[in-house]
Scaffold this motif. Sequence first.
Motif, mmCIF file in Angstrom:
data_model
loop_
_atom_site.group_PDB
_atom_site.id
_atom_site.type_symbol
_atom_site.label_atom_id
_atom_site.label_comp_id
_atom_site.label_asym_id
_atom_site.label_seq_id
_atom_site.Cartn_x
_atom_site.Cartn_y
_atom_site.Cartn_z
ATOM 1 N N ARG A 1 -6.574 -2.137 -23.955
ATOM 2 C CA ARG A 1 -7.765 -3.119 -23.560
ATOM 3 C C ARG A 1 -7.463 -4.589 -23.918
ATOM 4 N NH1 ARG A 1 -9.877 2.003 -25.080
ATOM 5 N NH2 ARG A 1 -10.025 1.197 -27.372
ATOM 6 N N ARG B 1 -4.172 5.944 -30.563
ATOM 7 C CA ARG B 1 -5.372 5.261 -30.695
ATOM 8 C C ARG B 1 -5.163 3.827 -30.378
ATOM 9 N NH1 ARG B 1 -9.506 5.684 -35.949
ATOM 10 N NH2 ARG B 1 -10.243 3.807 -35.429
ATOM 11 N N PRO C 1 -1.062 5.867 -21.552
ATOM 12 C CA PRO C 1 -0.540 6.359 -23.029
ATOM 13 C C PRO C 1 -0.552 8.016 -22.912
ATOM 14 C CG PRO C 1 -2.777 5.914 -22.751
ATOM 15 C CD PRO C 1 -2.281 5.547 -21.503
ATOM 16 N N GLU D 1 -4.016 2.590 -27.228
ATOM 17 C CA GLU D 1 -5.280 2.559 -25.999
ATOM 18 C C GLU D 1 -6.005 1.000 -26.194
ATOM 19 O OE1 GLU D 1 -5.802 7.373 -25.456
ATOM 20 O OE2 GLU D 1 -7.158 6.220 -27.038
#
Length: 331
Positions: free
Chosen positions: A224, A217, A233, A220
Motif C-alpha cells: 500500500r 503483514r 503476497p 501488505e
Amino acid sequence: MLAVRVPKREAEKARRKLIELGVLAKGYAVRREGEFVLFPVTEEVEGFELVEAEFERLERRPHSYREVVEVPDSVKPLLPSSFDVIGDIAIIELPDELMPYGKAIGEAILKVHKHIKAVFAKGSKVEGEYRVRELIYLAGEKRTETLHRENGIRLKLDVAKVYFSPRLATERMRIFKKTRSGEVVFDMFAGVGPYSILLARKAKLVFACDLNPWAIRYLEENIRLNKAHNLVPILGDVRKVAGKLKADRVIMNLPKFADRFLREAMLSVRSGGIIHYYGFSPEEDLYSEHEARIKAVARELGFSVEFLERRKVRPYAPRQFNIAIDFRVLK
C-alpha cells in the motif's frame, strides 16, 4: 584575521578557488556583509580584495560515536567502527567486554547521529524459521518498528519480528537493473519485500512468499505504501507454492539454506528463466560447492543450467562471504 571580500554573486567561484589554492582557513564561519561575502584566509591572495575581519569559530562535530563515548581506555580498541541503520534504529554488535557499557555506547551514537532515535545491540545470531534475532535495548526510544528508505522505496518493518539487512541494498538494485519490463518474478523468501517492492516497479507481476506472518503483514502494508498493486503476497511454506506458478526470474535470498530449495526454484522458473541464488562460503572456495549442488539438482530434474554471473555480496564472518550465483535454467 585576514579575509577575502567578494561580491555575493561571485562567492561560490571564489570559495572553490581559495580551496584550490589551499588558503581558505578552516574552522570558521563565512561572513556576509550586505552584497558581499567574506572568506577567512591563511595568507595574502593575489587577485582578491583583502580586508581584516573577525570570524566566528565553528564547533567541530564528531564524525564517529567513538570520539565521544565514555568507556575505559582498556576497552576502547574493541569499539566497533560500524553498525547497521534500519530507518531511524541503529543495531550494533558488541563483544561481551563492551556489554556493561552498552548504555553509554547507545547514548554516544544518539549524540553523534541525530537521525537515529533508538539503539539496540545484537543479542543473538539470526536463527529460527523466521530468521530473527534477539535485540538488547541500549538507548533512545523503546520501540522496534521503523520506516526504512532505500532505492526509492519505503519499507515499514519491526526489526525484532522480521529479518531485514540494509547491507543488501546494492545487491537489490543490481537485480532491479537486470529485471526486464513485463517479467513475472517469484521472490521465494520475501520478508517485508525489499526485493519484491523494488522489482514490482519493472515486472508485470511479482509473487512474494514468506513463512513469517509478521513479514507478510508488513509486506501488505508496504504494498500500500508503495502502490505496488502488481505484487501478490503469499503466506506459507514455499515448498507448497513451488511449481504452481511459472516465473521468468526467481529470487532465492536465503543464503544459509537456499541449496535445500533448489528443486522448488527450478520447478517454478520457465525454460530460459533466471535464478538468483545466494549462499555462504569460505574465502578459499567461494562457488564450486554451490555450483556442484545446482548442477546435481538440475540433472535430477532433467534440466541443464548455464551460469551467468558469480559475485561476492558482502563479508559474513571472518574469511566467510555471502555470495551470489546467477544462472539460467534450460528445460
